[in-house]
Scaffold this motif. Structure first.
Motif, short mmCIF file in Angstrom:
data_model
loop_
_atom_site.label_atom_id
_atom_site.label_comp_id
_atom_site.label_asym_id
_atom_site.label_seq_id
_atom_site.Cartn_x
_atom_site.Cartn_y
_atom_site.Cartn_z
N PHE A 19 0.83 -1.21 0.00
CA PHE A 19 0.00 0.00 0.00
C PHE A 19 0.86 1.26 0.00
O PHE A 19 0.70 2.14 -0.85
CB PHE A 19 -0.94 -0.01 1.21
CG PHE A 19 -1.90 1.13 1.22
CD1 PHE A 19 -3.14 1.01 0.61
CD2 PHE A 19 -1.58 2.34 1.82
CE1 PHE A 19 -4.05 2.07 0.61
CE2 PHE A 19 -2.47 3.40 1.81
CZ PHE A 19 -3.71 3.26 1.21
N PHE A 20 1.78 1.35 0.95
CA PHE A 20 2.55 2.58 1.07
C PHE A 20 3.61 2.70 -0.02
O PHE A 20 3.93 3.81 -0.45
CB PHE A 20 3.18 2.67 2.46
CG PHE A 20 2.20 3.01 3.53
CD1 PHE A 20 1.75 4.30 3.70
CD2 PHE A 20 1.69 2.03 4.37
CE1 PHE A 20 0.83 4.62 4.68
CE2 PHE A 20 0.77 2.33 5.36
CZ PHE A 20 0.34 3.63 5.51
N GLY A 21 4.14 1.59 -0.49
CA GLY A 21 5.12 1.64 -1.56
C GLY A 21 4.54 2.19 -2.85
O GLY A 21 5.03 3.17 -3.43
N TYR A 22 3.45 1.58 -3.30
CA TYR A 22 2.86 2.00 -4.57
C TYR A 22 2.07 3.29 -4.43
O TYR A 22 1.93 4.05 -5.40
CB TYR A 22 2.00 0.88 -5.13
CG TYR A 22 2.83 -0.28 -5.64
CD1 TYR A 22 3.75 -0.07 -6.67
CD2 TYR A 22 2.73 -1.55 -5.10
CE1 TYR A 22 4.54 -1.11 -7.14
CE2 TYR A 22 3.52 -2.60 -5.55
CZ TYR A 22 4.42 -2.38 -6.58
OH TYR A 22 5.21 -3.40 -7.03
N ASN A 23 1.54 3.58 -3.24
CA ASN A 23 0.88 4.86 -3.03
C ASN A 23 1.91 6.00 -3.10
O ASN A 23 1.61 7.09 -3.62
CB ASN A 23 0.17 4.88 -1.67
CG ASN A 23 -0.67 6.12 -1.47
OD1 ASN A 23 -1.28 6.63 -2.40
ND2 ASN A 23 -0.68 6.63 -0.26
N ALA A 24 3.10 5.76 -2.58
CA ALA A 24 4.16 6.76 -2.68
C ALA A 24 4.55 7.00 -4.14
O ALA A 24 4.76 8.14 -4.56
CB ALA A 24 5.38 6.32 -1.86
N CYS A 25 4.63 5.93 -4.94
CA CYS A 25 4.98 6.09 -6.35
C CYS A 25 3.90 6.86 -7.10
O CYS A 25 4.20 7.72 -7.95
CB CYS A 25 5.17 4.71 -6.99
SG CYS A 25 6.64 3.82 -6.41
N MET A 26 2.63 6.58 -6.80
CA MET A 26 1.55 7.29 -7.45
C MET A 26 1.54 8.77 -7.05
O MET A 26 1.36 9.65 -7.90
CB MET A 26 0.20 6.64 -7.09
CG MET A 26 -0.99 7.26 -7.81
SD MET A 26 -2.57 6.51 -7.38
CE MET A 26 -2.75 7.13 -5.70
N SER A 27 1.74 9.04 -5.77
CA SER A 27 1.76 10.43 -5.31
C SER A 27 2.94 11.19 -5.92
O SER A 27 2.81 12.37 -6.30
CB SER A 27 1.82 10.48 -3.78
OG SER A 27 0.71 9.84 -3.20
N TYR A 28 4.08 10.52 -6.03
CA TYR A 28 5.26 11.15 -6.62
C TYR A 28 5.01 11.50 -8.09
O TYR A 28 5.41 12.56 -8.58
CB TYR A 28 6.45 10.21 -6.49
CG TYR A 28 7.74 10.72 -7.07
CD1 TYR A 28 8.13 12.04 -6.93
CD2 TYR A 28 8.59 9.86 -7.77
CE1 TYR A 28 9.33 12.50 -7.46
CE2 TYR A 28 9.78 10.31 -8.31
CZ TYR A 28 10.14 11.63 -8.16
OH TYR A 28 11.32 12.08 -8.69
N ALA A 29 4.30 10.61 -8.80
CA ALA A 29 3.96 10.90 -10.20
C ALA A 29 3.07 12.13 -10.30
O ALA A 29 3.28 12.99 -11.17
CB ALA A 29 3.28 9.68 -10.82
#
Length: 595
Positions: free
Chosen positions: A558-568
């Motif tokens: 959750f936090f790994g891919y949520n961080a990638c999405m937010s960074y994008a």
């Protein structure tokens, strides 16, 4: 710069059109591929099992001791299906077209203590299983828990395994339209203890006719999003967002634009005394000064434009009907292919913007564009994949899939990135500023705390986030498997609202910053525009805490891919904010008469 901007837009239009044509896979399968004779074989695959509350924690179907064929054959899958955690295999179930069955034996099985322990753990964690029948998904629970203390006086709950599954299929002429699976609560076996037991797994198949057309069989997955209450919530969110836009535009028009017109009027009259009252006039020799870390700044704009192009193409694919609910792996496959193809956009923008200020160093900008997003993403994916492998879940990427992704990146994305950089370098042009830049930068006066970058970022991020908060909740619920998001039109409108709010706030905050004689607006505009992504990530934390998700694996996912999405989103919105601020700054300094 206007000519440069026109050239960039023309090139981007050509690239966008080409990429849509190249990246759009074929639409849903034709009807002729799903026609069967009575009694004909219809493909049925078992997929995965997992806890209901942890959508990323799924295991292969036969990790539980279900009835399994002598030879387990895995279905060939696309990259997107593998990334989605799908692991389709054959099964002993036989659901021939329009062939009804009643309590047909699947297999007799002797459950040992270890098998019972696996099933009991699955029942405790609310495990469900997923299958696909003629490309239609179906689900059912593995078992149930009952608290019988009121009847027996025991405090210990009872665990039951469902041993009978009922399939209700619907057909129209010679095509399958719908199918559902039900675990019969009256046909269970007690697995509370560890003693070996003999179980006979059975299933029933019922067929019913319908007038629903084959082309509309996926519409039932849209019903949850089209219920009146959900519609009201979506429209309420949109109306609230539009009200916020109107208020902000009114604020911008009445306060900022009115004051700006007065400033320009005083400048045209050459009133020296009044001229001293305005701060942004004095920094005309510094406002177009190149920002620090020019290579990194160019890379941010390049990757932000690339990701914005990616989002636009995905919306186009959704509107064309390519991306729809349970088109297995289509979204992830499109993400990978379109990102690789749009690398040419990232390389072009990075090199073209850098070359406006310097003919050397553009290669470093292109190199940074290649690793600015994918570098952190690959690190995050490696960590998450390592945890997934340790947990033995289907989300763990096989070695072959990792090799394919790396080959796509190194032999498609990177060459296209370099090609875009070369095009940007060949069509380079100088940066044309309305005002000449002085040799030495003007000293910036001390600023109040509310005029510093953190305060402006808070304002610039909070207002757009408040306008998209409800839609963001539905999006998170869809991404993590709790809902099916089938309203791409509303999602697109929400994205437009986000872009408009980001642009409006960027203009307002940039003007406020220049008015206090602070000429460092380049990086500030990127940070203020991208600050909405920080609120998005913070809302992700709130969403996780309010949900029933738990466990180390789900936490990392959750936090790994949520961080990638937010960074994008940070890169996309930061790019939009800078481009808007640049147009505004050019306008006001072009309009003023420099002495």
């Amino acid at each position: 710069m206007a000519a440069n901007g026109g050239l960039e837009m023309n090139v981007l239009v050509v690239l966008l059109t080409t990429l849509v044509l190249l990246s759009a896979p074929s639409a849903s399968a034709s009807a002729t591929d799903h026609r069967y004779n009575v009694g004909g074989h219809v493909p049925l695959f078992v997929n995965k099992v997992g806890p209901f509350n942890n959508p990323s924690e799924t295991y292969q179907y036969y990790d539980l001791p279900f009835c399994r064929p002598d030879t387990v054959i895995k279905k060939k899958e696309t990259i997107g299906e593998v990334l989605n955690g799908d692991r389709l295999t054959n099964t002993l179930y036989e659901l021939n077209f329009r062939e009804e069955k009643h309590r047909t034996t699947l297999c007799p099985k002797k459950l040992k203590a270890a098998d019972i322990a696996k099933f009991r753990d699955a029942v405790i964690n609310d495990f469900y299983f997923q299958m696909f029948y003629d490309d239609l998904p179906l689900w059912a629970f593995v078992g149930k828990v009952e608290d019988e203390s009121w009847n027996t006086g025991e405090k210990r709950p009872k665990y039951y395994l469902f041993k009978h599954v009922q399939f209700d299929a619907v057909y129209n002429d010679n095509q399958v339209i719908e199918i559902k699976a039900f675990s019969d609560p009256n046909n269970v076996v007690d697995i509370t203890g560890d003693a070996e037991i003999d179980v006979e797994f059975t299933y029933t198949v019922n067929w019913n006719a319908t007038s629903t057309k084959f082309e509309s069989r996926m519409d039932k997955y849209s019903k949850a999003s089209l219920l009146p209450n959900h519609k009201k919530m979506h429209w309420f969110s949109l109306i609230k967002s539009i009200v916020i836009i109107v208020l902000l535009m009114g604020f911008l028009a009445l306060l900022i634009m009115r004051r700006l017109k007065n400033d320009l009027r005083r400048f045209s009259n050459f009133d020296g005394e009044e001229d001293k009252e305005v701060g942004w006039k004095y920094i005309h020799g510094d406002v177009f000064r190149c920002p620090s870390n020019m290579s990194l700044f160019s890379a941010v704009l390049g990757v932000g434009t690339q990701l914005l192009t990616l989002v636009c193409i995905l919306f186009l694919l959704a509107f064309f009907g390519v991306l729809y609910p349970y088109n297995r792996g289509a979204l992830l496959t499109s993400l990978i292919l379109v990102y690789a193809l749009t690398s040419v956009v990232g390389g072009y923008i990075s090199a073209a913007f850098h070359n406006q200020f310097s003919e050397t160093g553009w290669k470093r900008s292109v190199l940074l564009a290649g690793i600015l997003y994918m570098g952190p993403f690959f690190v995050t994916m490696s960590i998450v994949n390592t945890v997934a492998i340790a947990q033995g879940v289907t989300a763990a990427l096989p070695f072959g899939t990792i090799v394919v992704i790396l080959l796509l990146y190194f032999f498609l994305a990177i060459p296209l990135l370099a090609l875009g950089g070369l095009i940007g370098h060949c069509f380079r042009s100088e940066f044309s500023a309305p005002c000449a830049t002085k040799q030495y930068p003007r000293e910036i006066p001390p600023l109040a705390w509310y005029r510093n970058a953190p305060s402006q970022m808070f304002i610039a991020g909070l207002l757009p986030f408040s306008a998209i908060g409800l839609q963001l909740h539905h999006l998170y619920a869809s991404i993590w498997g709790f809902k099916i998001y089938t309203l791409p039109g509303i999602l697109f409108i929400t994205f437009l609202i986000l872009v408009i709010l980001t642009a409006i706030l960027s203009i307002g905050l940039t003007y406020i910053q220049l008015s206090v004689e602070d000429h460092r607006w380049w990086w500030r505009s990127v940070l203020c525009g991208g600050s909405t992504a920080i609120f998005m990530f913070g809302y992700g934390i709130y969403f996780y805490l309010k949900s029933n998700m738990d466990g180390l694996m789900q936490l990392f996912f959750f936090f790994g891919y949520n961080a990638c999405m937010s960074y994008a989103f940070f890169l996309v919105l930061g790019t939009i904010s800078f481009r808007t601020s640049m147009m505004f700054v050019r306008y006001i300094y072009r309009a003023v008469k420099s002495e």
